[in-house]
Design an enzyme around this catalytic site. Sequence first.
Site, PDB file in Angstrom:
ATOM      1  N   HIS A  18      53.773   8.450-108.746  1.00  0.00           N
ATOM      2  CA  HIS A  18      53.040   9.313-109.481  1.00  0.00           C
ATOM      3  C   HIS A  18      53.714  10.855-110.130  1.00  0.00           C
ATOM      4  O   HIS A  18      53.615  10.689-110.879  1.00  0.00           O
ATOM      5  CB  HIS A  18      51.563   9.119-109.407  1.00  0.00           C
ATOM      6  CG  HIS A  18      50.834   9.536-110.244  1.00  0.00           C
ATOM      7  ND1 HIS A  18      50.009   8.605-111.398  1.00  0.00           N
ATOM      8  CD2 HIS A  18      50.326  10.773-110.597  1.00  0.00           C
ATOM      9  CE1 HIS A  18      49.170   8.986-111.999  1.00  0.00           C
ATOM     10  NE2 HIS A  18      49.091  10.300-112.113  1.00  0.00           N
ATOM     11  N   GLU A  19      53.271  11.383-108.931  1.00  0.00           N
ATOM     12  CA  GLU A  19      53.531  12.863-109.850  1.00  0.00           C
ATOM     13  C   GLU A  19      54.919  13.460-109.611  1.00  0.00           C
ATOM     14  O   GLU A  19      55.619  13.978-110.941  1.00  0.00           O
ATOM     15  CB  GLU A  19      53.286  13.859-108.275  1.00  0.00           C
ATOM     16  CG  GLU A  19      51.947  13.106-107.700  1.00  0.00           C
ATOM     17  CD  GLU A  19      50.479  13.817-109.179  1.00  0.00           C
ATOM     18  OE1 GLU A  19      51.117  14.316-109.796  1.00  0.00           O
ATOM     19  OE2 GLU A  19      49.232  13.343-108.694  1.00  0.00           O
ATOM     20  N   HIS A  22      55.373  12.766-113.933  1.00  0.00           N
ATOM     21  CA  HIS A  22      54.860  14.191-114.324  1.00  0.00           C
ATOM     22  C   HIS A  22      55.562  15.035-113.813  1.00  0.00           C
ATOM     23  O   HIS A  22      56.186  16.044-115.025  1.00  0.00           O
ATOM     24  CB  HIS A  22      53.083  14.419-113.525  1.00  0.00           C
ATOM     25  CG  HIS A  22      52.623  13.792-113.622  1.00  0.00           C
ATOM     26  ND1 HIS A  22      52.153  12.829-115.204  1.00  0.00           N
ATOM     27  CD2 HIS A  22      51.227  13.501-113.217  1.00  0.00           C
ATOM     28  CE1 HIS A  22      50.762  12.845-115.464  1.00  0.00           C
ATOM     29  NE2 HIS A  22      50.154  12.434-113.962  1.00  0.00           N
TER      30      HIS A  22
END
Length: 411
Positions: A18-19, A22
Site C-alpha cells: 500500500h505505502e 504511494h
Amino acid sequence: MVQVLAIVLVFGLLVFIHELGHLLLAKRAGILCREFAIGMGPKLFSFVKGETRYTLRLLPIGGFVRMAGEDPEVIEIHHGQDVGLTFDKDGKVTHIILTNIRNHPEATVVTVKEADLEHQLLIRGIEDGEEVSYPVHPKAVILQHNQETQIAPYDRQFGSKTVGQRAAAIFAGPLANFLLAFVLLTGLGLAYGVPVDKPIIGQTIPDQPAAQAGLKQGDKVLSVAGKPMNTWKDIVQIVSASPGKELTFVIEREGEQFSVPVTPVKEGEIGKIGVYSPTSKSPLGAAKYGAVTTYEFSKLIYQMLGKLFTGQVPVQELSGPVGIFNYTYKAAENGLVVLVQWAAALSVNLGIMNLLPLPALDGGRLVFIGIEALRGRPIDPQKEGMVHFLGFAFLMVLILVVTWNDIQRFF
C-alpha cells in the site's frame, strides 16, 4: 510460531505494498518523500537510501509515506541566527549547520538576514561585517543536533503538483492493494490450478467417504441418487443436503460406467465426502481467476458496508486489529492456500476501506482534491488539516471500540 510469523508477513506485505504505491507515484511526480514507514509509534529500525528514510516502527497498525509539504517544515531559520555553510564546487550551499558550528571548521559562519529555502533558494546575511548572498543547492541539507534534513523547494512539495499528480499519488496506495490481491490469486491459480464447474472428481482426501468408496481424481460423475449431474455445483448441492444418507454415484472412468455407494459425513449441518473441485492450469485461466475473485471480494465487501450503514449489520459485528490477527492465525493453521486467499481478501478490504470518503483516509484526501479541482483553488490547508485531525481521532475511537468487541468475543 509459524502462525505468528504468517501474521507478521501478511500484515507487513499488505502495508508495504500500500505505502509502496504511494511512494512510487509520489516520486514519479517529483515529490520529495522524507520517510517510508511500516508501522506506527517508536522507531525500531531505519536506514536512509537516496532522499528517503525507510523505517520500521513498533505498532503494527499501518504505515505512512511522509511527503514534503504535507506538514509544516519543522526546522526554521530565523533572522539574526548564526549558521554554518558549506559549498560545492559551483559555490552553492550544500549544508546548513544550525548547531555545534564549532565542530565544523570548514564551514563559513553567516548571521542570517533572510533564508528562502522554498522559492528563491538563497541565504542572505552578514559575514565578517559584510553583507553576502549565497545560492542554495536544491538538495541541500540542514544539519541540526547531528540529524540531517533535506530542504524541500516548493517544486518538490506535494502542494506544488497538479491535481492529477496529487490524486494519482494518493490513489496509488489502494490501487496497489487491488493489484496485490490479483497477483496473489493469479499465483494460486498458476500453482494449484483454477476451479472449474464440471461434474468431475478432483483430489480426494484420504480416509474420507469418497476415497473409502473408491472414487478417484478424474472420475466423471454422471448422476447422484438418480439425478443427472451437469456441474460441480450440482454435486455440492446434493451432497451438502444429505448428511448421513447413502447416495449412489454413477461414475464414468476410462470409458466404463459403474455405480458406487457413498455416505456423506456430517460436518456442522451439511454433508461432505472429502473431495476437492476439479481444476485446470493455464496462465490465461489463472489471470481470469485472479481478476474475477478480486472483483467478487470487492463486491462482497461493498455489500457488507451497505448493510453496516443501513443497520442490517450491527457495529458489534465489526472486527479490529485483534480480530483480524486471530482470523489470520486460523487461516495459517489451514494451510498456504487458505492463508493466501485470506491475504488477498484482506488486501482488497484495505484498498476499499482507504477509499471511503472519510477524513484522514485516502478517500477523504481525494475528496478535498476533487473539491479543489471543481472550485479552481485549494481549500485552506489549516481547515483541511483540522478536518483530517478530527477524522483521525474518530478512527482511533472506532478502532478502540471494535478492539473491545474482539476482546469480549474471545474472552
